[in-house]
Design an enzyme around this catalytic site. Structure first.
Site, PDB file in Angstrom:
ATOM      1  N   TYR A 239       0.856  -1.185   0.000  1.00 52.26           N
ATOM      2  CA  TYR A 239       0.000   0.000   0.000  1.00 52.26           C
ATOM      3  C   TYR A 239       0.891   1.233   0.000  1.00 52.26           C
ATOM      4  O   TYR A 239       1.908   1.263   0.697  1.00 52.26           O
ATOM      5  CB  TYR A 239      -0.877   0.019   1.259  1.00 52.26           C
TER       6      TYR A 239
ATOM      7  N   GLU B 130      -3.296   7.613  -3.968  1.00 51.20           N
ATOM      8  CA  GLU B 130      -3.399   6.368  -3.197  1.00 51.20           C
ATOM      9  C   GLU B 130      -3.252   5.216  -4.172  1.00 51.20           C
ATOM     10  O   GLU B 130      -4.078   5.061  -5.077  1.00 51.20           O
ATOM     11  CB  GLU B 130      -4.723   6.289  -2.443  1.00 51.20           C
TER      12      GLU B 130
END
Ligand code: GDP
Ligand code: MN
Length: 397
Positions: free
Chosen positions: A118, A206
């Site tokens: 991530y 993101e």
């Protein structure tokens, strides 16, 4: 302004960030052409079909599917395009899918298992510095990771003058447990990602997941990109990427009219001058047993034309059962606003079908109240904040 996954990836790629390659298509025939072209360009024999909507969690909602043949590409694309996709991040009725991204399959088998990480880039408002947030636990909800295993989330803050320094990029790659070629790839990935963030005036990147492929390449499989609206004037090439279909039609219209309007779920429309007063007016509506239907800051010039536009926009929302006008007359005089409300009301005739409570306070408030009370129109006047709330409560009862 939000970008679609495919637009975000193109932006990243233009800064040298390695991405899962793909081609966008708005019907199943173009999807098959896209798959063929990708096969030629990348050598892939499998593809992922990914719904392009402004919401995450598409995988869970059935908006991301693997196709192992051109026939699969056609049937999957046909079923996804046009569907109402429901994910944990969409409204309950879902969002309509207008296009799909046909992407190369990057989870192919090889020497190592593919690994998902991530990574996001955003401003830490507490320190006033940009930060990169990253985790070994990619592919899943970062909120869940933050909840269950917060020690697996790392952050790195950048000095605004120096930017991302080489040692920081190395540290990130090390913390993700990488070595060898994957480590070098990650350093390059993070460095170009941060450059892209700064140069495009983004407020959020993101990338979930960032993938380490079985042959140790690091690439962006997904992208969520939010750009700073206030900086779009210097990114004309990015400004045109805005997809109005993804936005509330009422908000688009209000913004075009120069009104700061945000659509909400409640039953009391409100028209206020000043963002702070608008926020406290929403609190007031809640306290009086209603729910705000919108946030609306009409700004400093509440003349008849503007008031009418605001009324029309508020009334497009059929949930609205009453409208509260709450204006503080500082620079603008209350009697002028009252006249604006009266003129707008008269001009709109039957279009106004809900009670309107008008609270005017400040310069010439008394004259304003007299104007409203003598207008012969169905306008309920108030001068005190609480008085206005009570009157809203009364009309809702
Ligand atoms: P999101 O669910 O909206 O966040 O969409 P993502 O782009 O993150 O995709 C969801 C999931 O699809 C990923 O976490 C992967 O597990 C899977 N996925 C994405 N690309 C591929 C691919 O190329 N091959 C395979 N097998 N799975 C993929
Ligand atoms: Mn994702």
């Amino acid at each position: 302004m939000n970008l679609h996954e495919y637009q975000g990836k193109e932006l990243l790629s233009s800064f040298g960030v390695r991405i899962q390659r793909g081609i966008v298509a708005d019907n199943h025939l173009k999807a098959v052409d896209a798959a063929k072209q990708l096969a030629v360009e990348t050598g892939t024999g499998w593809w992922v079909i990914k719904a392009q909507i402004h919401a995450g969690g598409r995988g869970k909602g059935g908006g991301v599917k693997l196709a192992k043949s051109l026939q699969d590409v056609e049937t999957i694309s046909e079923s996804i395009i046009g569907m109402m996709l429901v994910t944990p991040q969409t409204p309950p009725q879902g969002k309509k899918v207008h296009q799909v991204l046909i992407a190369e399959d990057v989870y192919y088998p090889g020497a190592n298992e593919p690994e998902e990480y991530y990574m996001s880039v955003l401003l830490n408002r507490a320190t006033g510095k940009n930060m990169i947030m990253y985790s070994t636990e990619g592919g899943m909800d970062i909120e869940t990771v933050a909840d269950k295993t917060p020690h697996l989330i790392f952050t790195e803050e950048m000095d605004p003058l120096l930017g991302l320094q080489a040692f920081q990029a190395r540290k990130i790659a090390f913390n993700l447990g990488l070595s060898g070629n994957a480590l070098k790839e990650m350093i390059k990935f993070v460095t170009s990602l941060y450059t892209a963030f700064v140069q495009s005036d983004a407020t959020l990147f993101e990338i979930n997941p960032v993938l380490k492929t079985s042959d140790d390449k690091i690439l962006a499989v997904d992208s969520k990109v939010v750009l700073d609206d206030n900086a779009l004037f210097r990114h004309k090439d990015l400004a045109v990427l805005r997809d109005f279909r993804e936005e509330s039609p009422i908000e688009v219209e209000a913004n075009a009219a120069g009104l700061n309007y945000v659509d909400l779920d409640g039953n009391v429309g409100c028209m206020v001058n000043g963002a702070g007063l608008a926020m406290s007016t929403m609190d007031l509506i809640k306290q009086s047993g209603g729910e705000p239907a919108n946030f609306l800051d009409v700004g400093g010039t509440a003349d008849a034309k503007r008031v009418e536009t605001a009324f029309r926009i508020i009334l497009k929302d059929t949930n609205v059962k009453a409208i509260l006008v709450n204006i503080f007359g500082g620079i603008v005089r209350c009697d002028r606003v009252a006249q604006g409300v009266i003129d707008a009301y008269k001009n709109m005739g039957d279009a106004i079908n809900v009670p309107i409570i008008v609270r005017l306070q400040g310069t010439n408030a008394k004259e304003a109240q007299e104007l409203l009370d003598n207008s012969g129109l169905d306008l309920i006047s108030a001068t005190e904040f609480q008085e206005a709330a009570d009157k809203v409560q009364k009309v809702l009862a």
